[in-house]
Design a protein around this motif. Structure first.
Motif, PDB file in Angstrom:
ATOM      1  N   UNK A  96       0.864  -1.182   0.000  1.00 64.50           N
ATOM      2  CA  UNK A  96       0.000   0.000   0.000  1.00 64.50           C
ATOM      3  C   UNK A  96       0.896   1.225   0.000  1.00 64.50           C
ATOM      4  N   UNK A  97       0.661   2.117  -0.938  1.00 61.34           N
ATOM      5  CA  UNK A  97       1.507   3.293  -1.043  1.00 61.34           C
ATOM      6  C   UNK A  97       1.079   4.422  -0.129  1.00 61.34           C
ATOM      7  N   UNK A  98       1.843   5.497  -0.106  1.00 63.72           N
ATOM      8  CA  UNK A  98       1.506   6.655   0.731  1.00 63.72           C
ATOM      9  C   UNK A  98       0.222   7.349   0.301  1.00 63.72           C
ATOM     10  N   UNK A  99      -0.252   7.045  -0.918  1.00 64.99           N
ATOM     11  CA  UNK A  99      -1.484   7.626  -1.433  1.00 64.99           C
ATOM     12  C   UNK A  99      -2.675   6.678  -1.273  1.00 64.99           C
ATOM     13  N   UNK A 100      -2.456   5.570  -0.523  1.00 64.32           N
ATOM     14  CA  UNK A 100      -3.488   4.554  -0.256  1.00 64.32           C
ATOM     15  C   UNK A 100      -3.874   3.724  -1.478  1.00 64.32           C
ATOM     16  N   UNK A 101      -3.181   3.900  -2.578  1.00 67.36           N
ATOM     17  CA  UNK A 101      -3.343   3.003  -3.718  1.00 67.36           C
ATOM     18  C   UNK A 101      -2.434   1.790  -3.502  1.00 67.36           C
ATOM     19  N   UNK A 109       8.634  -6.394 -17.289  1.00 65.12           N
ATOM     20  CA  UNK A 109       8.546  -5.191 -18.116  1.00 65.12           C
ATOM     21  C   UNK A 109       9.291  -3.996 -17.522  1.00 65.12           C
ATOM     22  N   UNK A 110      10.029  -4.223 -16.418  1.00 63.12           N
ATOM     23  CA  UNK A 110      10.812  -3.145 -15.801  1.00 63.12           C
ATOM     24  C   UNK A 110       9.947  -1.924 -15.493  1.00 63.12           C
ATOM     25  N   UNK A 111       8.824  -2.202 -14.815  1.00 66.91           N
ATOM     26  CA  UNK A 111       7.905  -1.135 -14.447  1.00 66.91           C
ATOM     27  C   UNK A 111       7.396  -1.337 -13.021  1.00 66.91           C
ATOM     28  N   UNK A 112       6.804  -0.270 -12.515  1.00 63.97           N
ATOM     29  CA  UNK A 112       6.031  -0.318 -11.273  1.00 63.97           C
ATOM     30  C   UNK A 112       4.620   0.132 -11.615  1.00 63.97           C
ATOM     31  N   UNK A 113       3.625  -0.571 -11.090  1.00 61.11           N
ATOM     32  CA  UNK A 113       2.231  -0.232 -11.392  1.00 61.11           C
ATOM     33  C   UNK A 113       1.524   0.324 -10.167  1.00 61.11           C
ATOM     34  N   UNK A 114       0.684   1.308 -10.395  1.00 60.50           N
ATOM     35  CA  UNK A 114      -0.193   1.854  -9.362  1.00 60.50           C
ATOM     36  C   UNK A 114      -1.616   1.394  -9.668  1.00 60.50           C
ATOM     37  N   UNK A 115      -2.297   0.839  -8.670  1.00 62.29           N
ATOM     38  CA  UNK A 115      -3.635   0.280  -8.865  1.00 62.29           C
ATOM     39  C   UNK A 115      -4.593   0.872  -7.844  1.00 62.29           C
ATOM     40  N   UNK A 116      -5.681   1.413  -8.281  1.00 61.67           N
ATOM     41  CA  UNK A 116      -6.680   1.940  -7.360  1.00 61.67           C
ATOM     42  C   UNK A 116      -7.703   0.853  -7.028  1.00 61.67           C
ATOM     43  N   UNK A 117      -8.490   1.096  -5.990  1.00 63.56           N
ATOM     44  CA  UNK A 117      -9.516   0.124  -5.605  1.00 63.56           C
ATOM     45  C   UNK A 117     -10.593  -0.001  -6.680  1.00 63.56           C
ATOM     46  N   UNK A 119      -9.804  -0.326  -9.760  1.00 63.04           N
ATOM     47  CA  UNK A 119      -9.208  -1.103 -10.831  1.00 63.04           C
ATOM     48  C   UNK A 119      -8.464  -0.305 -11.873  1.00 63.04           C
ATOM     49  N   UNK A 120      -8.215   0.967 -11.629  1.00 61.59           N
ATOM     50  CA  UNK A 120      -7.465   1.788 -12.582  1.00 61.59           C
ATOM     51  C   UNK A 120      -5.972   1.516 -12.424  1.00 61.59           C
ATOM     52  N   UNK A 121      -5.298   1.222 -13.534  1.00 59.40           N
ATOM     53  CA  UNK A 121      -3.881   0.863 -13.518  1.00 59.40           C
ATOM     54  C   UNK A 121      -3.060   1.909 -14.257  1.00 59.40           C
ATOM     55  N   UNK A 122      -2.007   2.397 -13.597  1.00 55.82           N
ATOM     56  CA  UNK A 122      -1.053   3.307 -14.218  1.00 55.82           C
ATOM     57  C   UNK A 122       0.331   2.709 -14.036  1.00 55.82           C
ATOM     58  N   UNK A 123       1.135   2.662 -15.086  1.00 59.06           N
ATOM     59  CA  UNK A 123       2.470   2.082 -14.984  1.00 59.06           C
ATOM     60  C   UNK A 123       3.545   3.153 -15.161  1.00 59.06           C
ATOM     61  N   UNK A 124       4.676   2.925 -14.480  1.00 59.91           N
ATOM     62  CA  UNK A 124       5.806   3.839 -14.541  1.00 59.91           C
ATOM     63  C   UNK A 124       7.082   3.035 -14.787  1.00 59.91           C
ATOM     64  N   UNK A 125       7.927   3.444 -15.731  1.00 56.14           N
ATOM     65  CA  UNK A 125       9.187   2.734 -15.969  1.00 56.14           C
ATOM     66  C   UNK A 125      10.174   2.972 -14.826  1.00 56.14           C
ATOM     67  N   UNK A 126      10.990   1.947 -14.556  1.00 56.01           N
ATOM     68  CA  UNK A 126      11.979   2.097 -13.483  1.00 56.01           C
ATOM     69  C   UNK A 126      13.286   2.683 -13.994  1.00 56.01           C
ATOM     70  N   UNK A 127      13.456   2.727 -15.312  1.00 56.35           N
ATOM     71  CA  UNK A 127      14.633   3.360 -15.890  1.00 56.35           C
ATOM     72  C   UNK A 127      15.871   2.492 -15.953  1.00 56.35           C
ATOM     73  N   UNK A 128      15.735   1.200 -15.640  1.00 50.30           N
ATOM     74  CA  UNK A 128      16.878   0.281 -15.705  1.00 50.30           C
ATOM     75  C   UNK A 128      16.455  -0.929 -16.531  1.00 50.30           C
ATOM     76  N   UNK A 129      16.985  -1.083 -17.720  1.00 45.63           N
ATOM     77  CA  UNK A 129      16.628  -2.205 -18.589  1.00 45.63           C
ATOM     78  C   UNK A 129      17.120  -3.518 -17.978  1.00 45.63           C
ATOM     79  N   UNK A 130      16.236  -4.506 -17.925  1.00 47.03           N
ATOM     80  CA  UNK A 130      16.610  -5.792 -17.345  1.00 47.03           C
ATOM     81  C   UNK A 130      16.840  -5.745 -15.852  1.00 47.03           C
ATOM     82  N   UNK A 131      16.263  -4.749 -15.191  1.00 49.30           N
ATOM     83  CA  UNK A 131      16.493  -4.571 -13.753  1.00 49.30           C
ATOM     84  C   UNK A 131      15.818  -5.606 -12.882  1.00 49.30           C
TER      85      UNK A 131
END
Length: 283
Positions: A96-101, A109-117, A119-131
């Motif tokens: 659970x993040x600081x924003x309660x998501x 896929x070298x990403x982090x996803x944010x998911x709301x209750x 079901x809305x999904x937003x993805x963010x790249x981590x900036x490191x290929x093959x991390x």
């Protein structure tokens, strides 16, 4: 120390979360979740044997868990209803993040996803290929995660801005991570070390028993932490200075993975051999 059988051979207890005095455990090889109380057990079959439920966390309205086998994040609500939300790429760590998501790592896929209750999904790249992002935790309004193959600790704001911190030890293979009161603890599976990183980015590393292969970590209120030692079938406790003050044997072939600290200070550990271990202070 007590052991509670929760699964059959080969079903693989893996992640652990505590919600309202009950212990929830993922069965990674069975596609199921088990809820255990002092008086009963209830099993939730996901209806997808290949789902591979991994890490589980207490969230808003029930428990949330990653399904790395079919690219979904699952939820079991307070009424026992099972649902799932599709995400793009082998989810593993979740918190659970600081924003309660809900926030989860996407290994493939070298990403982090944010998911709301909702079901809305937003993805963010981590900036490191093959991390290969692994576990994730929230601290001081941000997300912190391990990059198992990138050999760095990642830090992300809730708007997706990333900072990375290379580990001093090469090929350390970081996996578990957990926010403490003053810093963030993590473990280095390939280097047999624990690590700690402060808000200023300073990293400290602490030796663990050779061959222990630390997997998961939970920070404690006193500034220390508990760590599962997968390679040696044991559990270690470190104090705030990073000194190993206790090592508890969990049994040959136990293969400890996830763990959680209860409100009374006791520790629950998922053992891949089919049981939960419950350790009280002083045992």
């Amino acid at each position: 120390m007590s052991h509670t059988e929760i699964s059959g051979p080969g079903e693989g207890p893996y992640g652990v979360a505590i919600v309202a005095g009950e212990v929830w455990t993922t069965l990674v090889h069975a596609g199921a979740i088990v809820r255990s109380s002092r008086s009963s057990q209830e099993r939730y079959d996901l209806g997808a044997p290949a789902a591979r439920p991994m890490v589980i966390t207490a969230g808003t309205d029930g428990v949330w868990f990653t399904r790395s086998g079919d690219d979904q994040v699952g939820r079991i609500d307070a009424s026992g209803n099972i649902s799932a939300i599709a995400v793009p790429g082998a989810p593993y760590g979740i918190c659970v993040g600081p924003d309660n998501a809900l926030w989860c790592t996407l290994m493939s896929t070298d990403q982090v996803a944010r998911i709301t209750v909702l079901g809305e999904v937003t993805t963010y790249p981590i900036g490191v290929a093959g991390g290969f992002p692994a576990m994730i935790t929230a601290s001081s309004g941000e997300l912190w995660f391990t990059l198992n193959q990138g050999n760095v600790i990642g830090r992300m704001t809730t708007t997706g801005e990333v900072t990375t911190y290379p580990l001093p030890t090469s090929g350390a293979g970081p996996v578990g991570i957990s926010a403490g009161p003053d810093a963030v603890w993590f473990v280095e599976l390939q280097a047999d070390q624990a690590g700690r990183i402060g808000a200023d980015g300073k990293i400290e590393e602490f030796p663990l028993p050779p061959g222990s292969k630390p997997h998961a970590v939970v920070a404690t209120a006193d500034g220390g932490c508990w760590i599962t030692l997968w390679g040696s079938g044991s559990l270690a406790r470190l104090d705030a200075s990073g000194t190993v003050v206790e090592v508890l044997e969990l049994g040959e072939g136990s293969e400890p993975h996830g763990l959680a600290v209860d409100t009374d200070g006791s520790v629950w550990v998922a053992l891949e051999n089919g049981s939960l271990a419950h350790i009280h202070a002083g045992e």
